[in-house]
Design an enzyme around this catalytic site. Structure first.
Site, PDB file in Angstrom:
ATOM      1  N   TYR A   3       0.859  -1.187   0.000  1.00  0.00           N
ATOM      2  CA  TYR A   3       0.000   0.000   0.000  1.00  0.00           C
ATOM      3  C   TYR A   3       0.897   1.238   0.000  1.00  0.00           C
ATOM      4  O   TYR A   3       1.628   1.493   0.958  1.00  0.00           O
ATOM      5  CB  TYR A   3      -0.907   0.032   1.230  1.00  0.00           C
ATOM      6  CG  TYR A   3      -2.031  -0.975   1.250  1.00  0.00           C
ATOM      7  CD1 TYR A   3      -2.379  -1.703   0.116  1.00  0.00           C
ATOM      8  CD2 TYR A   3      -2.772  -1.185   2.405  1.00  0.00           C
ATOM      9  CE1 TYR A   3      -3.421  -2.614   0.142  1.00  0.00           C
ATOM     10  CE2 TYR A   3      -3.826  -2.101   2.436  1.00  0.00           C
ATOM     11  CZ  TYR A   3      -4.135  -2.811   1.300  1.00  0.00           C
ATOM     12  OH  TYR A   3      -5.174  -3.710   1.335  1.00  0.00           O
TER      13      TYR A   3
ATOM     14  N   PRO B 286     -16.884  -3.333   0.685  1.00  0.00           N
ATOM     15  CA  PRO B 286     -18.175  -3.544   1.344  1.00  0.00           C
ATOM     16  C   PRO B 286     -19.254  -2.571   0.902  1.00  0.00           C
ATOM     17  O   PRO B 286     -20.435  -2.803   1.162  1.00  0.00           O
ATOM     18  CB  PRO B 286     -17.839  -3.355   2.826  1.00  0.00           C
ATOM     19  CG  PRO B 286     -16.676  -2.408   2.829  1.00  0.00           C
ATOM     20  CD  PRO B 286     -15.869  -2.823   1.622  1.00  0.00           C
ATOM     21  N   LEU B 287     -18.844  -1.497   0.225  1.00  0.00           N
ATOM     22  CA  LEU B 287     -19.822  -0.524  -0.264  1.00  0.00           C
ATOM     23  C   LEU B 287     -19.746  -0.373  -1.782  1.00  0.00           C
ATOM     24  O   LEU B 287     -20.255   0.584  -2.344  1.00  0.00           O
ATOM     25  CB  LEU B 287     -19.595   0.841   0.409  1.00  0.00           C
ATOM     26  CG  LEU B 287     -19.836   0.861   1.915  1.00  0.00           C
ATOM     27  CD1 LEU B 287     -19.452   2.212   2.504  1.00  0.00           C
ATOM     28  CD2 LEU B 287     -21.294   0.532   2.252  1.00  0.00           C
ATOM     29  N   GLY B 288     -19.113  -1.338  -2.453  1.00  0.00           N
ATOM     30  CA  GLY B 288     -18.987  -1.270  -3.894  1.00  0.00           C
ATOM     31  C   GLY B 288     -17.565  -0.950  -4.301  1.00  0.00           C
ATOM     32  O   GLY B 288     -16.657  -0.869  -3.465  1.00  0.00           O
TER      33      GLY B 288
ATOM     34  N   GLY C 120     -18.889  -2.859 -13.364  1.00  0.00           N
ATOM     35  CA  GLY C 120     -19.805  -3.932 -13.029  1.00  0.00           C
ATOM     36  C   GLY C 120     -20.117  -4.061 -11.552  1.00  0.00           C
ATOM     37  O   GLY C 120     -20.883  -4.940 -11.160  1.00  0.00           O
ATOM     38  N   PHE C 121     -19.546  -3.186 -10.730  1.00  0.00           N
ATOM     39  CA  PHE C 121     -19.797  -3.248  -9.291  1.00  0.00           C
ATOM     40  C   PHE C 121     -20.425  -1.937  -8.835  1.00  0.00           C
ATOM     41  O   PHE C 121     -19.719  -0.969  -8.564  1.00  0.00           O
ATOM     42  CB  PHE C 121     -18.492  -3.507  -8.534  1.00  0.00           C
ATOM     43  CG  PHE C 121     -17.888  -4.845  -8.828  1.00  0.00           C
ATOM     44  CD1 PHE C 121     -18.373  -5.985  -8.205  1.00  0.00           C
ATOM     45  CD2 PHE C 121     -16.851  -4.968  -9.722  1.00  0.00           C
ATOM     46  CE1 PHE C 121     -17.824  -7.231  -8.476  1.00  0.00           C
ATOM     47  CE2 PHE C 121     -16.290  -6.205 -10.000  1.00  0.00           C
ATOM     48  CZ  PHE C 121     -16.778  -7.344  -9.384  1.00  0.00           C
TER      49      PHE C 121
END
Length: 294
Positions: A56, A211-213, A218-219
């Protein structure tokens, strides 16, 4: 006196943790001083499970965690993942070989100034989204598990987890004593319901990412769905809180690691550990389509 309800806590590798942790990936962007403030505030709010990786920000996120929180509180569980590295061009590539996994564990330990990592997740790269392994990077899971088992035996890691895996891979890894699984999952993307069920059966923590997209094609974003926004408004909570609270209510195995660089959003996220959706919202969310890609 701690008035946090019992349902706000879950198990991670045999340890009790607040069911809402903190995902540190977003901290690679923005002012480092603000990132340090957010990390310290997260711990003040009761967060005791921080998810990170040496790749990261090419190590910057782990540096920030060390600056903000070292020496680490005994109850703080720092969870990292291996299986990828950042090259000089800042391009993330697969690093799936057992020796590379060991090197990544050592890099995390050095960067964090830690003697032991609570959990290390093997980030598999078999299928999109994200990086995929080809050629000699297409490594079998058993050899990866053997390397992490050796690191666990050496005391360098406490538990082994998996990320971006199939049901068959979870079953393959159960004998190794895995403690958590991180897969893409949310109220609108339930392609891994079978993996969640398997985790529940074996007492393995289920830690959904996105968890929220996601920004991947496509998501859809959970917070844009009218059913989510409508019930959130009715309940007096944010759409993000509603989407996260559904995840906690859907399975007692679920632990969340939402990330943010904003103190207000951080407080909202941590508050989700104490939010329980009513029957009307739960039934409506349960009925949302779960046929988006896995």
């Amino acid at each position: 006196m701690d008035t946090t309800p019992a349902y706000a806590y879950g198990k991670l590798g045999g340890h009790d943790v607040l069911r809402v942790g903190f995902g540190a990936m977003q901290l690679e962007h923005g002012d480092p001083a603000d990132a340090v403030t957010v990390l310290r505030r997260a711990v003040e709010l009761g967060v005791d499970h921080i998810d990170t990786a040496q790749f990261y920000g090419d190590g910057r996120v782990n540096d920030l965690i060390r600056t903000a929180l070292h020496p680490y509180a005994e109850k703080l569980r720092i969870v990292t993942k291996v299986g990828a590295v950042t090259h000089p061009a800042r391009r993330l590539t697969a690093a799936q070989k057992p020796a590379e996994l060991r090197a990544s564990v050592e890099d995390n330990l050095r960067a964090l100034g830690a003697e032991r990592l609570a959990v290390v997740n093997i980030r598999r790269a078999d299928v999109p989204p994200g990086i995929t392994a080809t050629g000699d990077q297409a490594v079998d899971l058993d050899s990866q598990l053997a390397e992490l088992i050796a690191l666990r035996d050496e005391g360098k890691i406490g538990g082994i987890g998996l990320s971006h895996v199939s049901l068959a891979q979870v079953r393959q890894a159960v004998p190794a004593g895995i403690v958590c699984v991180q897969n893409l999952y949310n109220v609108l993307a339930r392609g891994h319901e079978d993996v969640l069920t398997e985790c529940e059966a074996h007492g393995i923590a289920w830690v959904p990412y996105f968890p929220l997209g996601s920004a991947f094609d496509g998501f859809p974003k959970v917070t844009d769905h009218p059913v989510v926004t409508g019930h959130a408004a009715r309940l007096g909570i944010t759409a993000a809180q509603a989407g996260l609270a559904w995840l906690l209510g859907h399975s007692p195995a679920t632990l969340l690691i939402p990330g943010t660089r904003d103190l207000g959003h951080l407080a909202d996220n941590v508050a989700v550990a104490r939010i329980r959706l009513d029957h009307e919202a739960t039934a409506a969310f349960d009925g949302l389509s779960g046929d988006t890609p896995a």
